[in-house]
Design an enzyme around this catalytic site. Sequence first.
Site, PDB file in Angstrom:
ATOM      1  N   HIS A 186       0.951  -1.282  -0.154  1.00 14.25           N
ATOM      2  CA  HIS A 186      -0.094   0.077  -0.116  1.00 14.25           C
ATOM      3  C   HIS A 186       0.734   1.280  -0.045  1.00 14.25           C
ATOM      4  CE1 HIS A 186      -3.526  -2.475   0.467  1.00 14.25           C
ATOM      5  NE2 HIS A 186      -2.957  -3.168   1.611  1.00 14.25           N
ATOM      6  N   TYR A 202       3.917  -5.023   9.449  1.00 13.93           N
ATOM      7  CA  TYR A 202       3.529  -3.612   9.586  1.00 13.93           C
ATOM      8  C   TYR A 202       4.898  -3.013  10.263  1.00 13.93           C
ATOM      9  CZ  TYR A 202      -1.198  -3.742   7.957  1.00 13.93           C
ATOM     10  OH  TYR A 202      -2.475  -4.069   7.324  1.00 13.93           O
TER      11      TYR A 202
END
Length: 316
Positions: free
Chosen positions: A41, A299
């Site tokens: 992303h 992440y």
Amino acid sequence: MVYLSMLLPASYAFSAEQVTAQQFVNLQQGNTSFAGFRRAHAKGACVTGYFEPSGQLSALTQVPIFAQGTTPFIGRFSIAGNNPTAPDLKSPVRSLAVSFNISPTQQWRIAMNTPPVMAVSNPHDFYQQIAAIKSGPQALKAFFNAHPETQDFLNWKASYTPNQSLALERYHSINAFYLENSQGEKRAVRWYFEPQGHPMDVTSDTDNALFDELSARLLKGSVKFNWIFILSEETDDENDPAVSWPEDRQRVVAGEVAIEQIDMDLNAQCQSINFDPLTLPSGMSATADPILRARSAAYAESYRRRAKEKLLEALQ
């Protein structure tokens, strides 16, 4: 309590097969690395807005934003992939992340995607799925054929048509979490943001079509979503993100999310936020879903890499 999962070691293994966060992010990153950007992303824009609760969820959780007045947030719309210049409309997945500063000691970070479920139930198979995607259509087809648990995801995929507007997509938590009330009672939930908007007469075939449309839409007013929680029953497995819950499960409209501004600047505030789904406030807790922990670890590794790259760039 704030979960500081971003401090997990880079070698943190999130499956019995010892696939590490480093290996997972290496796979997402591929042979081309875009310094300073997220490994997944990478292309996105910051947004700001507020949440206004309905009060209907306050009996199920102590999270204060569901019982009090409006709460501001910082968010980020994004598309899938590691390329920050990728064409918007070619992305198969759109995402929305939100960060609430609930108090000086508590934050809540939410990372949502357009699919309502994962294709698989554990991190090792998720790693193999990403590898199959990178290998091409035949490898991916073989992967799906070998994994019957992908059926709910494939059913969604067959019925889904990507929207021409980020404001008109439905964004899902995918993973389940527990809400906890003042008596210590827990209830597993999933949630989604349901769009309130309507199509606009704005069309674009540029690489930034989705973000251009969102910017034009916000010039006319706020972009709004209903925040809807799905309440589990005893037969629902909150630890398996690949299985859809039945359509007849109770749904509660927790309130309204309003997005008011967009900021495309690469140094805007949201760009430095790690939208770790295990950063949770009091009144919420994580399930034992192994992919939830895999997301958190990956992440954190992505955050470490881009933060280091930004630092080295600043020192040059």
